[in-house]
Design an enzyme around this catalytic site. Structure first.
Site, PDB file in Angstrom:
ATOM      1  N   ASP A 165      45.536  45.985  33.298  1.00 31.39           N
ATOM      2  CA  ASP A 165      46.647  46.106  32.348  1.00 31.39           C
ATOM      3  C   ASP A 165      46.161  45.862  30.918  1.00 31.39           C
ATOM      4  O   ASP A 165      46.568  46.552  29.990  1.00 31.39           O
ATOM      5  CB  ASP A 165      47.757  45.096  32.681  1.00 31.39           C
ATOM      6  CG  ASP A 165      48.821  45.723  33.577  1.00 31.39           C
ATOM      7  OD1 ASP A 165      48.535  46.779  34.174  1.00 31.39           O
ATOM      8  OD2 ASP A 165      49.928  45.161  33.687  1.00 31.39           O
ATOM      9  N   ASP A 199      44.096  43.080  38.584  1.00 28.38           N
ATOM     10  CA  ASP A 199      45.486  43.311  38.196  1.00 28.38           C
ATOM     11  C   ASP A 199      45.652  43.024  36.696  1.00 28.38           C
ATOM     12  O   ASP A 199      46.195  43.830  35.928  1.00 28.38           O
ATOM     13  CB  ASP A 199      46.372  42.366  39.040  1.00 28.38           C
ATOM     14  CG  ASP A 199      47.848  42.656  38.892  1.00 28.38           C
ATOM     15  OD1 ASP A 199      48.200  43.675  38.275  1.00 28.38           O
ATOM     16  OD2 ASP A 199      48.661  41.855  39.390  1.00 28.38           O
ATOM     17  N   ASP A 232      37.024  35.149  32.325  1.00 31.80           N
ATOM     18  CA  ASP A 232      37.557  34.756  31.007  1.00 31.80           C
ATOM     19  C   ASP A 232      36.769  35.444  29.890  1.00 31.80           C
ATOM     20  O   ASP A 232      37.341  35.925  28.907  1.00 31.80           O
ATOM     21  CB  ASP A 232      37.586  33.227  30.851  1.00 31.80           C
ATOM     22  CG  ASP A 232      36.376  32.534  31.448  1.00 31.80           C
ATOM     23  OD1 ASP A 232      35.596  33.189  32.159  1.00 31.80           O
ATOM     24  OD2 ASP A 232      36.199  31.331  31.204  1.00 31.80           O
ATOM     25  N   TYR A 267      46.662  37.668  46.681  1.00 36.64           N
ATOM     26  CA  TYR A 267      47.952  38.311  46.929  1.00 36.64           C
ATOM     27  C   TYR A 267      48.217  38.512  48.426  1.00 36.64           C
ATOM     28  O   TYR A 267      49.335  38.772  48.833  1.00 36.64           O
ATOM     29  CB  TYR A 267      48.041  39.670  46.216  1.00 36.64           C
ATOM     30  CG  TYR A 267      47.989  39.585  44.703  1.00 36.64           C
ATOM     31  CD1 TYR A 267      48.021  38.352  44.045  1.00 36.64           C
ATOM     32  CD2 TYR A 267      47.896  40.719  43.920  1.00 36.64           C
ATOM     33  CE1 TYR A 267      47.945  38.269  42.664  1.00 36.64           C
ATOM     34  CE2 TYR A 267      47.832  40.652  42.538  1.00 36.64           C
ATOM     35  CZ  TYR A 267      47.849  39.425  41.918  1.00 36.64           C
ATOM     36  OH  TYR A 267      47.788  39.343  40.556  1.00 36.64           O
ATOM     37  N   LYS A 291      34.622  34.540  38.977  1.00 33.57           N
ATOM     38  CA  LYS A 291      34.719  33.187  38.393  1.00 33.57           C
ATOM     39  C   LYS A 291      33.787  32.306  39.218  1.00 33.57           C
ATOM     40  O   LYS A 291      34.199  31.310  39.849  1.00 33.57           O
ATOM     41  CB  LYS A 291      36.190  32.728  38.448  1.00 33.57           C
ATOM     42  CG  LYS A 291      36.485  31.455  37.696  1.00 33.57           C
ATOM     43  CD  LYS A 291      36.486  31.624  36.198  1.00 33.57           C
ATOM     44  CE  LYS A 291      36.746  30.289  35.514  1.00 33.57           C
ATOM     45  NZ  LYS A 291      36.518  30.327  34.070  1.00 33.57           N
TER      46      LYS A 291
END
Ligand code: NAD
Length: 360
Positions: A255, A251, A227, A146, A195
């Site tokens: 959520d 992020d 994942d 980001y 990852k």
């Protein structure tokens, strides 16, 4: 202890929920012999209406001089409020980005707790929700994809977009240290999510987390691919304690974790810098649809105040007292409209704050 707390009531339900959190904090101060000094500053739409900008430099200076900041929420109805006719840098949300940057808040903490009493709101199968869960997602907030360099170019008539994901070892180390420190205050387990089978930034992340782990032999550390973590959060959320991860993974996972609790009005959050300073706020927004009607659930803000006592002031006993009072109110069958279920007693924002205060 003297606690100098800056409050940002903000917009919508913000002033109502912050007022209840102050009520609870005042009771804690009385019971445990602390002095709490509250100073309010304007941010978001409330500041636009008075100063024409979502956050003034004076307000930032006041926040910087405090020991911690407790916020309600900011923003209005994005379809109808005149604040959203303004250019993006003058809208309410710009105040939030500005204060996060000014205070160098790089670690975002989002607890996802399933209360036994609210298990019916959990969208997971009963055999999974029955075990309950208490997860703390810790997300790096100022680096990664980001904040990396980005551009869109055209090559031979084909548009191409490039985003870059960069982390240096210092950025990883400072949040890993925070993660291990916080795991020590909880169940002493840290799951670092990356990852590393694909990304170099993840391989560095994993290496640095392992280096920091050597300083915390009492904390159990494990690594999990993002994942797999997304699957495990719905398959067996009870396995997690602290989940430490980079910006974009955090992020998404935070959520997901909050949705599996099923109760947005219950979820607190904190953003910390590398001292004990933090900004504490509920995970939900300003709920303009119910503002000023005494319908808001103040619990997420009250639990944010509890996080403030625990993480900025090391007042664990006082924070435990707030958490226990919230649990007791739920056990006693009181509910605001958003978490109402059959056979419970429906109360408004003020009454909920009062009932929690009485139980401290
Ligand atoms: P929201 O979280 O404000 O509301 C979503 C739904 O949940 C609404 O129906 C609302 O009534 C309900 N709700 C939220 N909090 C509640 C509570 N404590 N008690 C009872 N019900 C509650 O999300 P939204 O409607 O998408 O956003 C409204 C405004 O809030 C927007 O301007 C948005 O930008 C802003 N916002 C601010 C923050 C923040 O201040 N950090 C975060 C998210 C959204």
């Amino acid at each position: 202890m003297r606690l100098n707390i800056v409050c940002i009531p903000g917009d919508g339900i913000g002033p109502e929920i912050v007022s209840e959190a102050k009520k609870v904090l005042n009771r804690v101060a009385e019971k445990f012999g602390h002095e709490m000094v509250f100073t309010d500053i304007l941010m978001g739409g409330a500041s636009i209406d008075v100063h024409g900008v979502p956050l003034t430099d004076e307000a930032i200076a006041t926040a910087k001089a405090a020991d911690a900041v407790l916020m309600g929420s900011i923003g209005g109805d994005t379809n109808t409020s005149p604040w959203y006719q303004l250019p993006p840098e003058k809208r309410p949300e710009a105040g939030l980005l500005k204060i996060r940057k000014a205070l160098n808040l790089f670690a975002n903490l989002r607890p996802a707790v399933l209360y036994e009493e609210l298990a019916a709101a959990c969208p997971l199968k009963e055999e999974i929700s029955a075990a309950g869960f208490d997860i703390l997602i810790m997300r790096e907030l100022t680096g990664g994809l980001y904040f990396g360099e980005r551009k869109t170019v055209e090559e031979n008539g084909v548009r191409k977009a490039i985003d870059t994901l960069t982390y240096d070892e210092n950025e990883i180390r400072r949040i890993a240290i925070k993660g291990f420190d916080i795991a020590r205050k909880r169940k002493k387990k840290l799951t670092s999510v990356d990852k590393a089978n694909v990304l170099d930034s993840s391989r560095l992340w994993r290496a640095v987390v392992n280096e920091v782990a050597k300083e915390y032999p009492d904390v159990k550390v494990e690594h999990m691919l993002v994942d797999n973590c997304a699957m495990q959060l719905v398959k067996d959320p009870a396995q997690f304690d602290v989940v430490l991860t980079e910006n974009m993974f955090g992020d998404i996972l935070s959520d997901e974790a909050s949705m599996v609790t099923g109760s947005i009005g219950m979820l607190a959050s904190a953003s910390l810098n590398d001292t004990k300073f933090g900004l504490y706020e509920p995970s939900h927004g300003s709920a303009p649809d119910i503002a000023g009607k005494d319908l808001a659930n103040p619990i997420a803000t009250i639990l944010s105040a509890s996080m403030m006592l625990r993480y900025s002031f090391d007042l664990d006993q006082e924070a435990d007292a707030i958490d226990a009072a919230v649990k007791k109110v739920l056990q006693d069958g009181y509910r605001t409209g958003d978490i109402m279920s059959e056979g419970c007693k429906k109360v408004g924002c003020k009454e909920m704050g009062g009932l929690i205060t009485e139980r401290i």
